[in-house]
Design an enzyme around this catalytic site. Structure first.
Site, PDB file in Angstrom:
ATOM      1  N   GLU A 158       1.081  -1.117  -0.117  1.00  0.00           N
ATOM      2  CA  GLU A 158       0.048  -0.181  -0.013  1.00  0.00           C
ATOM      3  C   GLU A 158       0.920   1.286  -0.166  1.00  0.00           C
ATOM      4  O   GLU A 158       1.916   1.329   0.828  1.00  0.00           O
ATOM      5  CB  GLU A 158      -0.898  -0.085   1.362  1.00  0.00           C
ATOM      6  CG  GLU A 158      -2.101   0.927   1.216  1.00  0.00           C
ATOM      7  CD  GLU A 158      -2.185   1.520   2.289  1.00  0.00           C
ATOM      8  OE1 GLU A 158      -2.210   1.291   3.516  1.00  0.00           O
ATOM      9  OE2 GLU A 158      -1.999   3.029   2.269  1.00  0.00           O
ATOM     10  N   CYS A 190      -2.640   7.962   4.434  1.00  0.00           N
ATOM     11  CA  CYS A 190      -2.515   7.751   3.157  1.00  0.00           C
ATOM     12  C   CYS A 190      -3.863   8.228   2.525  1.00  0.00           C
ATOM     13  O   CYS A 190      -4.124   8.371   1.448  1.00  0.00           O
ATOM     14  CB  CYS A 190      -2.315   6.261   2.854  1.00  0.00           C
ATOM     15  SG  CYS A 190      -0.696   5.502   3.835  1.00  0.00           S
TER      16      CYS A 190
END
Ligand code: SIN
Length: 541
Positions: free
Chosen positions: A293, A327
Site C-alpha cells: 500500500e 495515506c
C-alpha cells in the site's frame, strides 16, 4: 492434534474511548504520557529471540518537541539481516505445525492485553513518538490494532473452512499452507496498527517474518513487539530489525527463501522493491507475493446539492487530522462555484478555532509533522503557492520548526486543476481546492478522475441521488475506498476493507479476508477411496 472444530470468538470492533475532561481513561493516559516522556528507552534488535546491539544507532524524538529524545535504537546491517532470515527460517517448522487455534490464541491474547493493561502505554508511545492526539492514537494504536488481531484470526478461520466439493467415491481437501519462505514486513510511521499488522497478518497463517519498522514510529512499534511476546509469540516467528532500507532490502530481497513482502510506504520504495524482486527472480524458490500500500492524492468532490456544513467538516477532518499524514487524507477538493464563497467562510471559521501544538495538551487538534524532511516539503509547497499566479493561499500557511515541526493547516486555491499541489502527494496538512463551474459537473468529474496517478481514497458530497450515481461511475477507478457524504479517512477493520490500485498499491485490502488470502499457498489433496483397476474406458469397447 486436537479433538474439535474450534471457533474463534466472533469479533466486534473495539469501542473508542472518549478521553473527555475528568474521565478515568484521560487521567490514566496522562500519567502514562508523563512516564513515557521521562524515560529514554534503548531498543535493541531481536533476532531469534536474542537481543543484539550494534554500532549503528539512531535516535527517536518527539516531532512536536524535537529536542526531546524518547529512544535510542540499534540498526541492523547486512550480517544481522542475514541472521534474521535464518532465524525466521528456523522458527518456521514449529510455528507452522502448531495447531492453528494455538496460533490464533496468541493474537487474541495480544488484542486483550492491548485493550486492557497495555492500552495507555502503546497510546502514549504513539502520541509522543508520532505526534498523534489522544483520539488519533486511540483509533489507531489501540482500536485498529486490536481489531486487526481479532478480525484477522476470524478471517483465517474462514479461509481454513473454505473447502472444495467432492464427487462420490472421493474426498477433496484444501490445505491452506503458509508460504514456502519468510515474509519481509516493511512498515510505515503513520499508523502504529499498520506496523503491527504487516508482520502479524502473515504470522497468523503460520508464516514467519522479518519486521523492519520505520525509524519515526520505533517506540510504539517496539511496545507492540514486546507485547506480542508477552502474549506468547515464540522467539523467531517475528524478527525485529530496524535499519536502513538498503541494508534490510539488500539482503532480505536477495534471499532464495523470500516468500513475500508486506509493505506500506512510498510508491518509489515499493517500485524499487518490485524492480529488485523482478531482477532476482531466478534466485527464488517461489514467486514472492508482493503486497503493497503506497501513496495517495485523495480527493473530496462536492456537488452543488451537498450539505455545506457536512462538506466543511469532512474537509477539515479528512485533510487535517493527524496533520494530513494518513495515506487516505484529503489533499485535493473540487468545489462548485456556487458553494465556494460560503465554504471558504466555513473553513476559515473552523480553522480559526483549531489549535495546533504539543499533543500532551488535549485541546490541540493538530500536532507536528513527522520530521524535518516533511516540514521542509510542506514549507516549500506553501512558499511556491504564495508565489504562483495559478494559486493563492486561502487559510493558514504558517510554518515554525523552532520547538517542533509545526505546519499550520493550509488551504490553497488552485486556478489550474492540474496545479502542482492538485497532483503531487505532500503527506502533510495542505489541502488544495479547485473551483469548477456548476454547469460543468461531468467535465470536472473527468478532471478529478484523471489528474492523479494514485487511486487510494475519494469522496463525493451530494444530496442529489443522480449526482451521486454519476460521480460513483465516473470515479470508479479513481479510488479503492470511495465515500459518499463522508470524509475519505478512517476505514475500520471488517467494515471498510482498505487499499487502492494504480500507483497506490496492489489493492489487497487490509482489514479483510482478501489480505489474508495473500499469505497462504493452498495445496489441493484428492483422495480416491476405490481407485480403478482397469486402464480401459468404456468407449474403447
Ligand atoms: C491509512 O492507511 O493511511 C489510513 C486508513 C484510513 O484512514 O482510512
Amino acid at each position: 492434534m486436537n479433538y474439535g472444530a474450534f471457533r474463534v470468538p466472533t469479533p466486534v470492533n473495539e469501542p473508542v474511548q472518549g478521553y473527555a475532561p475528568g474521565s478515568k481513561e484521560r487521567a490514566s493516559l496522562e500519567r502514562e504520557l508523563q512516564a513515557t516522556a521521562a524515560r529514554e528507552v534503548e531498543i535493541p534488535l531481536v533476532i531469534g529471540g536474542r537481543e543484539l546491539r550494534t554500532k549503528s544507532q539512531g535516535r527517536a524524538v518527539m516531532p512536536h518537541a524535537h529536542g526531546h529524545v524518547l529512544a535510542t535504537y540499534h540498526q541492523a546491517g547486512p550480517a544481522e539481516v542475514a541472521a534474521a532470515v535464518e532465524a525466521a527460517e528456523a522458527a518456521r517448522p514449529a510455528w507452522s505445525a502448531l495447531p492453528w487455534e494455538e496460533r490464533a490464541a496468541v493474537f487474541l491474547r495480544a488484542a486483550e492485553l492491548l485493550a486492557t493493561t497495555h492500552r495507555d502505554r502503546v497510546n502514549a508511545a504513539t502520541m509522543l513518538g508520532q505526534s498523534k492526539t489522544c483520539h488519533q492514537a486511540e483509533i489507531d494504536a489501540a482500536c485498529e490494532m486490536i481489531d486487526f488481531w481479532r478480525f484477522n484470526v476470524h478471517f483465517a478461520e474462514r479461509i481454513y473452512a473454505e473447502q472444495p466439493l467432492s464427487a462420490p467415491g472421493t474426498w477433496n481437501r484444501l490445505e491452506h499452507r503458509p508460504l514456502d519462505g519468510f515474509v519481509l514486513a516493511i512498515t510505515p510511521f503513520n499508523f502504529t496498527s499498520i506496523g503491527g499488522n504487516l508482520p502479524t497478518a502473515p504470522a497468523i497463517l503460520g508464516n514467519t517474518a522479518l519486521w523492519k519498522p520505520a525509524s519515526t514510529s520505533i517506540l510504539s512499534n517496539w511496545e507492540l513487539f514486546q507485547l506480542l511476546h508477552q502474549a506468547g509469540l515464540p522467539a523467531g516467528v517475528i524478527n525485529w530489525i530496524p535499519g536502513p532500507g538498503s541494508a534490510v532490502g539488500g539482503v532480505a530481497l536477495a534471499s532464495p527463501r523470500l516468500g513475500g513482502v508486506h509493505f506500506t510506504g512510498s510508491t518509489s520504495t515499493f517500485n524499487s522493491i518490485q524492480g529488485t524482486v523482478a531482477h532476482n527472480l531466478e534466485r527464488y524458490g517461489q514467486y514472492p507475493r508482493l503486497v503493497g500500500e503506497t501513496g495517495g492524492k485523495d480527493f473530496v468532490f462536492a456537488h452543488a446539492s451537498c450539505d455545506l456544513r457536512a462538506l466543511a467538516v469532512g474537509l477539515v477532518r479528512g485533510a487535517f487530522e493527524y496533520q494530513g499524514q494518513k495515506c487516505s487524507a484529503a489533499s485535493r477538493a473540487y468545489v462548485p462555484k456556487s458553494l465556494w464563497k460560503k465554504l471558504q467562510r466555513e473553513l476559515e471559521a473552523m480553522l480559526s478555532e483549531i489549535r495546533m501544538g504539543d499533543v500532551r495538551d488535549f485541546s490541540n487538534f493538530v500536532g507536528a509533522v513527522i520530521d524535518e524532511a516533511s516540514f521542509k516539503k510542506q514549507q516549500a509547497a506553501i512558499a511556491a503557492a504564495r508565489k504562483s499566479k495559478d494559486a493563492r493561499i486561502v487559510c493558514g500557511g504558517a510554518c515554525d520548526a523552532q520547538v517542533g515541526w509545526f505546519v499550520q493547516p493550509t488551504v490553497i486555491e488552485a486556478l489550474d486543476p492540474r496545479y502542482a499541489t492538485m497532483c503531487t502527494e505532500l503527506f502533510g496538512p495542505v489541502l488544495t481546492v479547485h473551483v469548477y463551474d456548476d454547469r460543468r459537473y461531468a467535465q470536472a468529474l473527468e478532471t478529478a478522475a484523471t489528474t492523479s496517478s494514485y487511486a487510494l481514497t475519494g469522496a463525493i458530497f451530494a444530496d442529489d441521488r443522480a449526482a451521486i450515481a454519476q460521480a460513483t461511475t465516473a470515479l470508479r477507478y479513481a479510488a479503492g475506498n470511495f465515500y459518499v457524504n463522508d470524509k475519505p479517512t478512517g476505514a475500520i477493520v471488517g467494515q471498510q476493507p482498505f487499499g487502492g490500485s494504480r500507483l497506490s498499491g496492489t489493492n489487497d485490502k487490509a482489514g479483510s479476508i482478501l489480505n489474508l488470502l495473500r499469505w497462504v499457498s493452498p495445496r489441493t489433496i484428492k483422495e480416491t477411496f476405490v481407485p480403478p483397476r482397469d486402464w480401459r474406458y468404456p468407449f474403447l469397447g
